[in-house]
Design a protein around this motif. Structure first.
Motif: not given
Length: 262
Positions: A97-99, A130-137, A260-262
């Motif tokens: 997940l870090d990768i 895992s969750s990554e949000a947009s850097p927008s306001d 990437l993961l496998f």
């Protein structure tokens, strides 16, 4: 040094006395993962200077726990499926997940969406890992660890497309889900079929009012779904042809994650 003395030595470490059978089990597992060919019990015992009877009993115990695999035809041992699963779970939830995180962050920033990774948990749930949000306001934040019924959301349609349930069982699972807005079972089945054919799925406000999600499967080397990656956005942010294009982009992201993961 005789085998008994060697076994005693194997049971000691710089930190004090350790449990000899455990140490020898670890040595056997390490040996089998480093060698290129299956090995007989007698050869393993000789290579590691372990008492043959002790070595055989450890191997038999490891085989019972699926840590090693025994071939009765050649009477040889090799690393087992249980060992692979044990290591795989450790790596998947940590380093893998870090990768993947930079790739998710880049996609979130590029398309102004929140990117999530879902994984099956048990037979009837998926969990957000895992969750990554947009850097927008103005953005959508989702809490790691939340669980959903396995057939819910865009990711759920992907999992639904993989199972071989009869219509009655599928309908029973569908009826247990609380949808944010009305959704007919026949329409849901059509969306599942679309996911199966196109390898991406969409949930337009049925999971949560005002939210749309587009998901694609992240497959392991055997072709099974390991994760579902989803782009989560506000309804109306992508519509019509733009939503279709985003579906293709999410599928490309899923392919990159698979590589990437496998």
């Amino acid at each position: 040094m005789d085998t008994t003395q060697e076994d005693e030595t194997a049971g000691r470490s710089s930190s004090g006395v350790t449990v000899k059978p455990v140490v020898n089990a670890v040595r056997i597992l390490r040996f089998l993962t480093e060698t290129d060919t299956p090995e007989r019990a007698a050869d393993i015992a000789r290579q590691l200077s372990i008492n043959p009877s002790t070595c055989f009993n450890i191997l038999r115990t490891l085989a019972a726990e699926d840590m090693v695999a025994f071939d009765p035809a050649s009477k040889t041992y090799s690393p087992g499926l249980g060992l692979a699963k044990l290591v795989g779970h450790l790596v998947t939830q940590g380093q893998r997940l870090d990768i993947a995180r930079p790739l998710l962050q880049q996609f979130a920033a590029r398309f102004h969406v929140t990117v999530t990774l879902w994984r099956q948990m048990g037979y009837d749930r998926i969990v957000l890992v895992s969750s990554e949000a947009s850097p927008s306001d103005l953005r959508i934040d989702m809490a790691i660890g939340q669980r959903l019924p396995i057939f819910m959301g865009a990711s759920g349609r992907l999992f639904a497309a993989e199972v071989d349930l009869d219509p009655t069982a599928m309908r029973a699972a569908f009826d247990k889900i609380r949808w944010a807005r009305p959704l007919e079972f026949d329409e849901y089945c059509q969306q599942v079929q679309f996911a199966k054919e196109h390898q991406w799925a969409i949930d337009d406000g049925y999971f949560s009012a005002g939210i749309m999600a587009i998901a694609a499967p992240v497959r392991d080397r055997a072709g099974a779904i390991s994760f579902a990656v989803s782009a989560v956005m506000f309804r109306g942010q992508y519509i019509g042809a733009d939503a279709d294009k985003l579906g293709g982009e999410v599928r490309k992201l899923a392919d990159k994650l698979s590589n990437l993961l496998f």
